[in-house]
Design an enzyme around this catalytic site. Structure first.
Site, PDB file in Angstrom:
ATOM      1  N   ALA A 240     -17.616   6.031  -4.486  1.00  0.00           N
ATOM      2  CA  ALA A 240     -16.543   5.547  -5.347  1.00  0.00           C
ATOM      3  C   ALA A 240     -16.994   5.730  -6.793  1.00  0.00           C
ATOM      4  O   ALA A 240     -18.153   6.042  -7.072  1.00  0.00           O
ATOM      5  CB  ALA A 240     -16.239   4.085  -5.047  1.00  0.00           C
ATOM      6  N   LYS A 241     -16.070   5.516  -7.715  1.00  0.00           N
ATOM      7  CA  LYS A 241     -16.372   5.680  -9.136  1.00  0.00           C
ATOM      8  C   LYS A 241     -17.570   4.846  -9.563  1.00  0.00           C
ATOM      9  O   LYS A 241     -18.359   5.247 -10.423  1.00  0.00           O
ATOM     10  CB  LYS A 241     -15.150   5.289  -9.970  1.00  0.00           C
ATOM     11  CG  LYS A 241     -14.049   6.346  -9.985  1.00  0.00           C
ATOM     12  CD  LYS A 241     -14.434   7.502 -10.887  1.00  0.00           C
ATOM     13  CE  LYS A 241     -13.269   8.468 -11.052  1.00  0.00           C
ATOM     14  NZ  LYS A 241     -13.661   9.621 -11.887  1.00  0.00           N
TER      15      LYS A 241
END
Length: 311
Positions: A240-241
């Site tokens: 994920a980011k």
């Protein structure tokens, strides 16, 4: 329904909801290797029925090309294929295999399910409503259309996982906003494009029995499946980011070249560095890692070249 193109293709089918991360790029690379090593065409399909972010598709295609992935023309967009999905729904309806559903996601989540069914499996609430009940519910909420399945499980054979039996429920075919559902669109598109090999992340393994079962109801051949290991973060969760530099653009801005990223992904698969054609020459699905690649989000080297660290 009948396929409109001859079989013999693999595919990569991203949703244009954001930039591709390392896990997506690695899966795309594997789909390309599987297809090319078996003499298949390699197709790109943009699954844009739902979330679309401006510019995302252009960046996705640019990243794939930068890593050396070449695809056969043309790129297909699901948003241009709505008529085919509606035709499939009508074909199923003609066989008595479609019914209206008025349930919300919350109602489904909290409804009692059959023993051993996973949470969220559709419990059949609207399956046998009488016409009066349907008419009353239509006034309160638009209906989704669901498949009237005649089984609760189906078995597929996966090239990497062997035989796998998964749940089949009364899956949504058409959402209550009129948008065709993912499972229906994928099945129709694969058949229409002649896709007989589906390589994707193993987080989608559980959807394969549903899709193969639906293909059979439509008189379409199910593809050969190969569900590959994911790239996970250091906590063994999907990227994920928050995991730092996980897209090609971010890594290039931090000093890596596209060749560095390509070579790191190849190394994670036990394949030699260099152009993808070199990896293709020695590619063997049986030799692929059977565990996820753990990406630590680190760069080493201070000369601007750097390498990705993973395990």
């Amino acid at each position: 329904m009948n396929p409109v193109e001859p079989a013999g293709a693999g595919r990569f089918a991203p949703s244009p909801s954001g930039d591709l991360h390392l896990g997506n790029l690695r899966t795309a690379m594997l789909a390309w290797l599987f297809a090319r090593s078996t003499g298949r065409r390699f197709l790109l399909r943009i699954e844009d029925l739902d979330r679309v972010r401006a510019g995302a598709e252009h960046r996705q295609l640019a990243d794939l090309a930068a890593l050396g992935l070449a695809w056969d023309p043309e790129v297909v967009h699901q948003s241009a294929r709505i008529d085919g999905y509606l035709q499939a729904v009508e074909e199923l309806r003609g066989h008595g295999l479609v019914y209206e559903c008025y349930c919300t996601r919350r109602e489904i989540l909290h409804a009692p399910t059959a023993p051993h069914a996973p949470q969220g499996a559709y419990p059949g609430t609207c399956r046998n409503l009488g016409e009066d009940e349907r008419e009353e519910r239509r006034r309160g909420r638009p209906a989704a259309l669901r498949l009237r399945a005649d089984t609760d499980h189906f078995t597929i054979r996966d090239q990497l996982h062997g035989y796998y039996t998964g749940m089949v429920d009364d899956m949504v075919l058409l959402r209550n906003d009129g948008v065709p559902a993912y499972n229906l669109a994928v099945v129709v598109d694969d058949a229409a494009q002649g896709v007989d090999q589906v390589v994707r992340g193993d987080d989608l393994l559980s959807s394969a029995p549903r899709q193969a079962y639906l293909a059979g109801l439509l008189g379409l051949p199910a593809p050969r499946y190969a569900h590959v290991q994911l790239v996970l973060n250091s906590e063994h969760r999907r990227l994920a980011k928050r995991d730092g530099a996980v897209t090609l653009g971010e890594l290039v801005r931090r000093g890596l070249s596209t060749d560095d990223v390509r070579d790191a992904l190849l190394a994670s698969l036990g394949l030699p560095a260099g152009p993808l054609e070199a990896a293709l020459a020695v590619f063997d699905p049986a030799a692929l890692p059977r565990e996820p690649w753990i990406y630590h989000g680190e760069l080493t080297g201070d000369d601007g070249a750097g390498v990705l660290r993973g395990a």
